[in-house]
Write a protein that holds these residues in place. Structure first.
Motif, PDB file in Angstrom:
ATOM      1  N   UNK A 287       0.835  -1.200   0.000  1.00  0.00           N
ATOM      2  CA  UNK A 287       0.000   0.000   0.000  1.00  0.00           C
ATOM      3  C   UNK A 287       0.875   1.257   0.000  1.00  0.00           C
ATOM      4  N   UNK A 288       1.912   1.254   0.822  1.00  0.00           N
ATOM      5  CA  UNK A 288       2.791   2.429   0.878  1.00  0.00           C
ATOM      6  C   UNK A 288       3.396   2.736  -0.485  1.00  0.00           C
ATOM      7  N   UNK A 289       3.949   1.721  -1.120  1.00  0.00           N
ATOM      8  CA  UNK A 289       4.589   1.936  -2.430  1.00  0.00           C
ATOM      9  C   UNK A 289       3.555   2.358  -3.465  1.00  0.00           C
ATOM     10  N   UNK A 290       2.415   1.658  -3.489  1.00  0.00           N
ATOM     11  CA  UNK A 290       1.388   1.961  -4.484  1.00  0.00           C
ATOM     12  C   UNK A 290       0.807   3.346  -4.321  1.00  0.00           C
ATOM     13  N   UNK A 291       0.505   3.713  -3.071  1.00  0.00           N
ATOM     14  CA  UNK A 291      -0.021   5.054  -2.811  1.00  0.00           C
ATOM     15  C   UNK A 291       0.996   6.124  -3.191  1.00  0.00           C
TER      16      UNK A 291
ATOM     17  N   UNK B 209      -8.798  -2.898  -1.173  1.00  0.00           N
ATOM     18  CA  UNK B 209      -7.681  -2.908  -0.231  1.00  0.00           C
ATOM     19  C   UNK B 209      -7.889  -4.000   0.821  1.00  0.00           C
ATOM     20  N   UNK B 210      -6.826  -4.711   1.131  1.00  0.00           N
ATOM     21  CA  UNK B 210      -6.920  -5.796   2.106  1.00  0.00           C
ATOM     22  C   UNK B 210      -6.936  -5.285   3.545  1.00  0.00           C
ATOM     23  N   UNK B 211      -6.355  -4.102   3.765  1.00  0.00           N
ATOM     24  CA  UNK B 211      -6.302  -3.509   5.095  1.00  0.00           C
ATOM     25  C   UNK B 211      -6.579  -2.010   4.982  1.00  0.00           C
ATOM     26  N   UNK B 212      -7.070  -1.434   6.061  1.00  0.00           N
ATOM     27  CA  UNK B 212      -7.088   0.021   6.147  1.00  0.00           C
ATOM     28  C   UNK B 212      -5.643   0.502   6.182  1.00  0.00           C
TER      29      UNK B 212
ATOM     30  N   UNK C  11     -11.873  -5.423   7.318  1.00  0.00           N
ATOM     31  CA  UNK C  11     -10.744  -5.990   6.576  1.00  0.00           C
ATOM     32  C   UNK C  11      -9.845  -6.739   7.558  1.00  0.00           C
ATOM     33  N   UNK C  12      -8.762  -7.308   7.049  1.00  0.00           N
ATOM     34  CA  UNK C  12      -7.861  -8.052   7.928  1.00  0.00           C
ATOM     35  C   UNK C  12      -7.140  -7.100   8.874  1.00  0.00           C
ATOM     36  N   UNK C  13      -6.556  -7.644   9.926  1.00  0.00           N
ATOM     37  CA  UNK C  13      -5.898  -6.839  10.960  1.00  0.00           C
ATOM     38  C   UNK C  13      -4.754  -6.022  10.363  1.00  0.00           C
ATOM     39  N   UNK C  14      -4.832  -4.706  10.449  1.00  0.00           N
ATOM     40  CA  UNK C  14      -3.795  -3.880   9.819  1.00  0.00           C
ATOM     41  C   UNK C  14      -2.553  -3.732  10.688  1.00  0.00           C
ATOM     42  N   UNK C  15      -1.393  -3.665  10.039  1.00  0.00           N
ATOM     43  CA  UNK C  15      -0.149  -3.349  10.734  1.00  0.00           C
ATOM     44  C   UNK C  15      -0.068  -1.847  10.943  1.00  0.00           C
TER      45      UNK C  15
END
Length: 501
Positions: free
Chosen positions: A260-264, A286-289, A378-382
């Motif tokens: 997500x970081x790279x894509x955003x 998106x799989x996570x927030x 969504x799944x548990x976000x890091x």
């Protein structure tokens, strides 16, 4: 790393006239050159000061101000009246000038030369006289400017000048802020919404919306190799706290944030945006927030606002620009008011967010945790977990009142929390608003302040108020001198002023 500002410069323009002859004008030019050279050598200013020839005539003043308008590196003009400068000569130049303006009311000599002073010295050194003539015309024209009074070589005067420079850069960069909104405002929430057209008119901000899955396509296009490389950076840089989770699962969840970081970031760079807004109610594919990903984007200089809050996203970006390259910087971030400690003598507000707090404010080591989040489905976000540094800061809230914008500026003191909070898996700060929780919170609510804030340790209330003044919007201060009776009256006076202004 996001570039935070141009290589700005500030022009130093000295006012005088030819009544006292060429020798006097030569001294004026020499003195202003010395001041500029010493200011630049002081190490106290964040930007270079550029000397300009003495301004005497209407034509030269007008030409100089218009050249300043056209120079993309000029972030503002510092004016100094060395002698008497007839104010009518400044009218056309000031009318056409479009950038921040500072009136440095100083003089070349610190002390009156009591034993030697004569009329030649008096005629040549008339800053007290000339500065008032110049100040009159700027006031009559209703132009916004910063007035700094004192001896130019004093550290406190240079500090005031340095502070104004950062505000001026904020004014200049405001017109370059573009906010990318992923989805829309949180349903039925008022304070995060607002007039985006008026914001572009007032501040120069562009606020554009994108369907979330358009950004998801950018995220999905990130290669496994790039994702894995960033995960390795995470594991090298942060403490990893699995807390009983399977190691492979933990790493896979961290990899989602890396992707997500790279894509955003690629999408933001490609489309030339400097701030981003997300909303947990519209995550698409998106799989996570976005959590850890947004935190690191803020660390790189991007602004952020949650649940559609584009105003706070732009303000975080603006304040990061203004604070850029501050010596011993302590950080700037997005925050949200959560819950109070109302124990007498230990009052304060716990600041946090679900995930998205900038790690520039962290005190000590930063850890990665992965925990359930009820919002977003969504799944548990890091996310990065840490506590904030202690110290003084300013919390700001830009609100839309329908007929105008208001910037609320609150001095706060960030303290160490009394106890650890082992079950709270988010970054936090604990602060007490000045002058006290009771007065500070009441004033904030009377003023209509939001639950989201743009916060910085590295900026001052004066800087933010000066920025608001340059933008032509209302600013209210909540600080150690705030009294609720006076504050409520001030809000009423402001209402009347803006109704008829």
């Amino acid at each position: 790393m996001l570039v935070t500002a141009k290589n700005y410069k500030f022009w130093f323009c000295t006012g005088s006239q030819d009544l006292y002859g060429d020798e006097c004008l030569a001294h004026v030019a020499e003195h202003s050159r010395i001041i500029v050279e010493e200011l630049n050598k002081s190490g106290n200013l964040p930007f270079e000061v550029v000397w300009k020839p003495t301004l005497i005539t209407n034509e030269v003043i007008r030409k100089t101000f218009n050249e300043a308008n056209q120079d993309p590196e000029c972030a503002g003009v510092i004016t100094w009246m060395h002698t008497f400068s007839p104010a009518k000569s400044w009218i056309l130049g000031l009318q056409e000038y479009r950038k921040p303006l500072c009136h440095l009311h100083t003089q070349f000599n610190r002390e009156i030369p009591y034993d030697a002073i004569d009329m030649d010295f008096m005629n040549e050194n008339q800053s007290a006289h000339g500065g008032r003539e110049y100040g009159h015309i700027v006031s009559r024209m209703g132009l916004e400017r910063k007035v700094i009074v004192g001896y130019w070589a004093d550290a406190e005067v240079q500090a005031a000048l340095a502070s104004w420079m950062r505000t001026a850069v904020g004014v200049m960069e405001s017109s370059h802020i573009r906010v990318m909104r992923v989805a829309d405002n949180m349903r039925n929430v008022a304070v995060t919404d607002g007039d985006k057209v008026e914001a572009q008119i007032k501040f120069g901000w562009e606020i554009d919306a994108y369907p979330v899955n358009e950004i998801v396509d950018s995220v999905n296009s990130v290669s496994a190799a790039d994702t894995d490389a960033l995960v390795e950076e995470y594991y090298d840089k942060y403490d990893i706290l699995p807390e009983g989770r399977d190691e492979k699962e933990f790493r896979a969840h961290a990899a989602v944030q890396a992707q997500i970081e790279i894509g955003f970031e690629r999408f933001l760079e490609e489309k030339n945006y400097q701030a981003i807004v997300t909303h947990f109610g519209d995550l698409g594919g998106l799989k996570q927030l976005p959590g850890l990903a947004i935190q690191r984007l803020m660390e790189k200089g991007y602004g952020f606002g949650a649940e559609g809050d584009w105003k706070t996203a732009a303000m975080v970006r603006l304040m990061k620009i203004m604070a850029a390259n501050t010596k011993d910087a302590k950080g700037t971030t997005f925050f949200e008011d959560y819950t109070y400690n109302l124990v007498k003598g230990r009052e304060g507000i716990l600041q946090a967010h679900m995930l998205e707090v900038c790690p520039t404010i962290a005190d000590g080591r930063i850890a990665i945790k992965e925990c359930p989040l009820s919002m977003g489905d969504r799944e548990d976000p890091a996310r990065l977990v840490f506590t904030a540094k202690e110290g003084h800061g300013v919390a700001t809230s830009l609100i839309d009142l329908g007929d105008r914008f208001r910037l609320i500026i609150n001095d706060v003191v960030v303290k160490k929390a009394e106890k650890e909070m082992p079950k709270l898996p988010v970054a936090t700060a604990f602060w007490t608003p000045e002058p006290s929780l009771e007065t500070g919170a009441a004033a904030w609510i009377y003023a209509g302040g939001a639950h989201h804030t743009a916060f910085s340790y590295d900026l001052t209330a004066d800087q933010m108020g000066d920025w608001a003044a340059c933008m032509g919007i209302e600013a209210v201060y909540i600080d150690k001198d705030t009294d609720i009776r006076r504050f409520r009256n001030e809000l009423k006076w402001n209402e009347a002023y803006y109704k008829f202004h």
